[in-house]
Design a protein around this motif. Structure first.
Motif, mmCIF file in Angstrom:
data_model
loop_
_atom_site.group_PDB
_atom_site.id
_atom_site.type_symbol
_atom_site.label_atom_id
_atom_site.label_comp_id
_atom_site.label_asym_id
_atom_site.label_seq_id
_atom_site.Cartn_x
_atom_site.Cartn_y
_atom_site.Cartn_z
ATOM 1 N N PHE A 32 0.872 -1.180 0.000
ATOM 2 C CA PHE A 32 0.000 0.000 0.000
ATOM 3 C C PHE A 32 0.901 1.220 0.000
ATOM 4 O O PHE A 32 1.565 1.526 0.994
ATOM 5 C CB PHE A 32 -0.901 -0.040 1.233
ATOM 6 C CG PHE A 32 -2.048 0.933 1.216
ATOM 7 C CD1 PHE A 32 -2.624 1.362 0.041
ATOM 8 C CD2 PHE A 32 -2.581 1.415 2.418
ATOM 9 C CE1 PHE A 32 -3.698 2.242 0.033
ATOM 10 C CE2 PHE A 32 -3.642 2.291 2.431
ATOM 11 C CZ PHE A 32 -4.204 2.702 1.243
ATOM 12 N N GLY A 34 1.996 5.359 -1.173
ATOM 13 C CA GLY A 34 1.533 6.714 -1.444
ATOM 14 C C GLY A 34 2.397 7.706 -0.708
ATOM 15 O O GLY A 34 3.012 7.377 0.307
ATOM 16 N N LYS A 40 -3.067 6.913 3.290
ATOM 17 C CA LYS A 40 -2.761 5.529 3.667
ATOM 18 C C LYS A 40 -3.166 5.236 5.110
ATOM 19 O O LYS A 40 -3.902 4.281 5.383
ATOM 20 C CB LYS A 40 -1.265 5.233 3.504
ATOM 21 C CG LYS A 40 -0.713 5.424 2.119
ATOM 22 C CD LYS A 40 0.713 4.921 2.017
ATOM 23 C CE LYS A 40 1.658 5.554 3.021
ATOM 24 N NZ LYS A 40 1.786 7.019 2.837
ATOM 25 N N SER A 41 -2.650 6.046 6.035
ATOM 26 C CA SER A 41 -2.895 5.765 7.448
ATOM 27 C C SER A 41 -4.363 5.926 7.812
ATOM 28 O O SER A 41 -4.900 5.153 8.614
ATOM 29 C CB SER A 41 -2.030 6.680 8.334
ATOM 30 O OG SER A 41 -0.661 6.375 8.167
ATOM 31 N N THR A 43 -6.894 5.345 5.842
ATOM 32 C CA THR A 43 -7.556 4.139 5.338
ATOM 33 C C THR A 43 -7.327 2.958 6.267
ATOM 34 O O THR A 43 -8.268 2.213 6.600
ATOM 35 C CB THR A 43 -7.041 3.800 3.925
ATOM 36 O OG1 THR A 43 -7.331 4.889 3.041
ATOM 37 C CG2 THR A 43 -7.683 2.534 3.392
ATOM 38 N N ASP A 153 1.603 -0.901 9.278
ATOM 39 C CA ASP A 153 1.908 0.429 8.751
ATOM 40 C C ASP A 153 3.359 0.760 9.066
ATOM 41 O O ASP A 153 3.724 0.931 10.230
ATOM 42 C CB ASP A 153 0.963 1.456 9.378
ATOM 43 C CG ASP A 153 1.028 2.818 8.689
ATOM 44 O OD1 ASP A 153 1.730 2.928 7.663
ATOM 45 O OD2 ASP A 153 0.380 3.763 9.172
ATOM 46 N N SER A 184 2.001 -1.229 4.424
ATOM 47 C CA SER A 184 2.305 0.135 4.017
ATOM 48 C C SER A 184 3.761 0.422 4.334
ATOM 49 O O SER A 184 4.220 0.134 5.445
ATOM 50 C CB SER A 184 1.399 1.124 4.761
ATOM 51 O OG SER A 184 1.863 2.456 4.600
#
Length: 301
Positions: A32, A34, A40-41, A43, A153, A184
């Motif tokens: 993931f 970006g 990102k976070s 989401t 993440d 991510s």
């Protein structure tokens, strides 16, 4: 499996996540990606039930996180490795989690072994942990309930090269056993090595999604020659775009067979010619997100 459908999140007039849809499948690692502030976070926090969605849905194996009985036994989450009780030892944190989850105490030792934290390290207070050790502890906590889904993440933050290799091996093995991994990271090279699928987000919207092979196909070649100046002139004369790279040579917007024919016709002595694997993901990422960079509003990512 993680399914995100038409997810939107607003903070006043600011749209942090804008009609986002993607799937993270079992047996695969989904990268993931970006820029900072892309969504990102936000989401991932919505998927984990920490932030309510404005509209749309995010489910894990068909169920919203808040509706999963004992959710940590179905999905392991690491969003912030620093969010751990600094006054407790690593082993204490895992034992408390095991009690809360209702899993056997033996899972604590299993989880510590999986993340390569020694008994001595597990007996130290978290305030004395390095960031890399906190990442390992956070991953151990995520794995404690033996979940079928992992959502991480930036888990490589603070890890040294050996630690990054360890994490890559751990996540690859987890996916190969049928687990679904949503990862991510800003370490594009690591994502390129481990990911099966890629989801790229920019300005709150998905700008690309697909398998790694699909998204990185046809991104050109890397070529070096004994005389790189003459190589550059020959490529330019043939109407092929070529961009200098560190260490000499070019990243070329043409396939290796086309570049090879140009070099042969110009009698250029090549010392390297390959598909553009080394820079492909970075190149794709920058191309897809260059129009979607934005300053991150305070408190929102």
């Amino acid at each position: 499996m993680i399914e995100v459908k038409n997810l939107t999140k607003r903070y006043g007039d600011f749209v942090a996540v804008d009609d986002v849809s993607f799937t993270c499948k079992p047996g695969r690692v989904t990268g993931f990606l970006g820029p900072n502030g892309a969504g990102k976070s936000t989401t991932m926090r919505i998927i984990a039930g920490l932030t309510p969605a404005g509209s749309g849905s995010a489910t894990i194996n068909g169920v919203a996180y808040r509706d999963i009985p004992n959710p940590a036994t179905h999905v392991g989450v690491l969003l912030d490795a620093s969010a751990q009780h600094a006054g407790r030892t690593g082993a204490e944190i895992l034992r408390l989690s095991a009690t809360t989850l209702g899993v056997p105490a033996s899972r604590v030792d299993d989880a510590l072994a999986m993340v390569s934290l020694t008994p001595q390290e597990a007996g130290r207070r978290v305030r004395n942990y390095s960031l890399g050790m906190r990442q390992r502890l956070g991953i151990a906590n995520a794995l404690l309930g033996d979940p079928s889904v992992l959502m991480l993440d930036e888990p490589a933050n603070g890890l040294d090269p050996a630690g990054i290799h360890w994490m890559r091996t751990l996540l690859r093995g987890y996916a190969d056993r049928g687990g679904a991994v949503l990862l991510s990271s800003h370490l594009l090279h690591e994502i390129e090595i481990i990911a099966d699928d890629l989801v790229v987000i920019g300005n709150g919207r998905i700008v690309a999604e697909g398998t790694k092979e699909e998204l990185l196909a046809g991104t050109g070649s890397v070529v070096r020659a004994v005389d790189n100046n003459y190589l550059g002139q020959s490529l330019h004369a043939a109407g092929v775009a070529a961009h200098p790279v560190d260490g000499g040579g070019f990243r070329v917007e043409a396939t290796p067979d086309v570049v090879g024919r140009i070099a042969l016709d110009a009698q250029v002595h090549l010392v390297e010619l390959r598909g553009g694997d080394g820079a492909r993901l970075e190149e794709m990422f920058l191309q897809l997100t260059q129009q979607n960079q934005r300053e991150q509003p305070q408190g929102v990512q």
